[in-house]
Design an enzyme around this catalytic site. Sequence first.
Site, PDB file in Angstrom:
ATOM      1  N   GLY A  83       0.819  -1.192   0.000  1.00 34.52           N
ATOM      2  CA  GLY A  83       0.000   0.000   0.000  1.00 34.52           C
ATOM      3  C   GLY A  83       0.861   1.253   0.000  1.00 34.52           C
ATOM      4  O   GLY A  83       1.923   1.288  -0.635  1.00 34.52           O
ATOM      5  N   SER A  84       0.444   2.246   0.757  1.00 37.98           N
ATOM      6  CA  SER A  84       1.037   3.576   0.621  1.00 37.98           C
ATOM      7  C   SER A  84       2.493   3.687   1.062  1.00 37.98           C
ATOM      8  O   SER A  84       3.170   4.647   0.692  1.00 37.98           O
ATOM      9  CB  SER A  84       0.193   4.597   1.395  1.00 37.98           C
ATOM     10  OG  SER A  84      -1.085   4.722   0.795  1.00 37.98           O
ATOM     11  N   THR A  85       3.003   2.744   1.860  1.00 43.34           N
ATOM     12  CA  THR A  85       4.434   2.801   2.167  1.00 43.34           C
ATOM     13  C   THR A  85       5.251   2.592   0.893  1.00 43.34           C
ATOM     14  O   THR A  85       6.401   3.033   0.800  1.00 43.34           O
ATOM     15  CB  THR A  85       4.843   1.758   3.220  1.00 43.34           C
ATOM     16  OG1 THR A  85       4.427   0.456   2.782  1.00 43.34           O
ATOM     17  CG2 THR A  85       4.210   2.072   4.578  1.00 43.34           C
ATOM     18  N   SER A 103      -0.925  11.240   1.389  1.00 44.46           N
ATOM     19  CA  SER A 103      -0.970   9.888   0.828  1.00 44.46           C
ATOM     20  C   SER A 103      -2.013   9.762  -0.274  1.00 44.46           C
ATOM     21  O   SER A 103      -2.856   8.856  -0.269  1.00 44.46           O
ATOM     22  CB  SER A 103      -1.250   8.859   1.932  1.00 44.46           C
ATOM     23  OG  SER A 103      -0.870   7.568   1.517  1.00 44.46           O
TER      24      SER A 103
END
Length: 375
Positions: free
Chosen positions: A81-83, A137
């Site tokens: 995901g966003s990492t 994000s």
Amino acid sequence: VQAKAGNSIRLTIDRDIQYVAENAIARAVKSSMAKSGTVIVMDPKTGQILAHATAPTFDPNKPVKLSDVHNASVEEVYEPGSTGKVMTLAAAIEENLVTPTTVFTVPYALKTKYATFHDHERHPNQQLTTAGILAVSSNTGTIQIGAKLSDQKLYDYLRAFGVGSSTESGLPGESPGLINSPNNWSGTSKPTMSFGQGYSLTAMQATSIFATIANDGVRVEPTVIAGTLDAQGHYTPAKSRKNIRVVSAETAQKMRLMMESVVSANGTAPSAAIPGYRIAGKTGTAQRSVNGHYSGYTASFIGFAPADNPRYVISVTIQAPQGMHWGGVLGGPVFKEVMSYVLEAKHIPPSNTKVTPIPLNAAQLAAAAPKEKKQ
């Protein structure tokens, strides 16, 4: 046959930090009714793992089925995901396609030829900088940045950061993760991979990615082996870990400065802030792929401190929490608890450098611009 003294291994694990990490992740997994959770503490310069905690765990003094014994941090793969957005942005900055202050028009919904993608919360069109896209994000903003890279270039950077390759940590059962080459991508692969879905990695790989940014763009293979002791007790330190340059030091420094905004009041993880220290990091809230279908979420936060001279990287990953599933809400407090202890235990002084925040939107950028003198 008379017994002989054998060799033994000295680990990099710090037992006190390990204890704090185990307690913190156990509480977080229990309170969120999650399937599992992992905390990894890493020195980005040496690759040494100071703590490696998972929950639930087992008591080695009690009988347990072998099938129940596994190390989720290196065996379980998940979509980050966003990492994963930090890799897309680092690649675009390294290729001189964007700067931290490049402004994008960021909609709530972005329609492409093959699908329509959304941000996690509705909003009007926003004029966000690259730093602002990272701070809030934004999926649609990150897709636009990823579109500036060719398919092959994006893939090459993901692989350079370690996706699809074992970290060579030496831990048994380690998975290399999963990523398809560009010739096997569908029409939706590049947009989703830009914001961290469509490929899978392990918690150890995710920690290594952030350690690369913390270490001025150089990836150091993680390890839990400090050295060995022979039968007479003579200690031999392990060989230095392999170093791989992924991005330039300049790009890594820009990324660290942008990642500080994630932990600010305007970002997605103010819960990870530690008074007196400059903290940088990124939240992740990804859909979990289970038997080919998305079900539940992976919540994560990965960060490092001090941001101006990173000494330690800590990743927090929580799988399938029930109810609240945001990475900043669940992972941020665990990071704060463990990192606060690490900084104190290792006698790391508070940050004494001031940071000039990067403008997050067009209005802030205009306000920060030097005013022309009147004639």
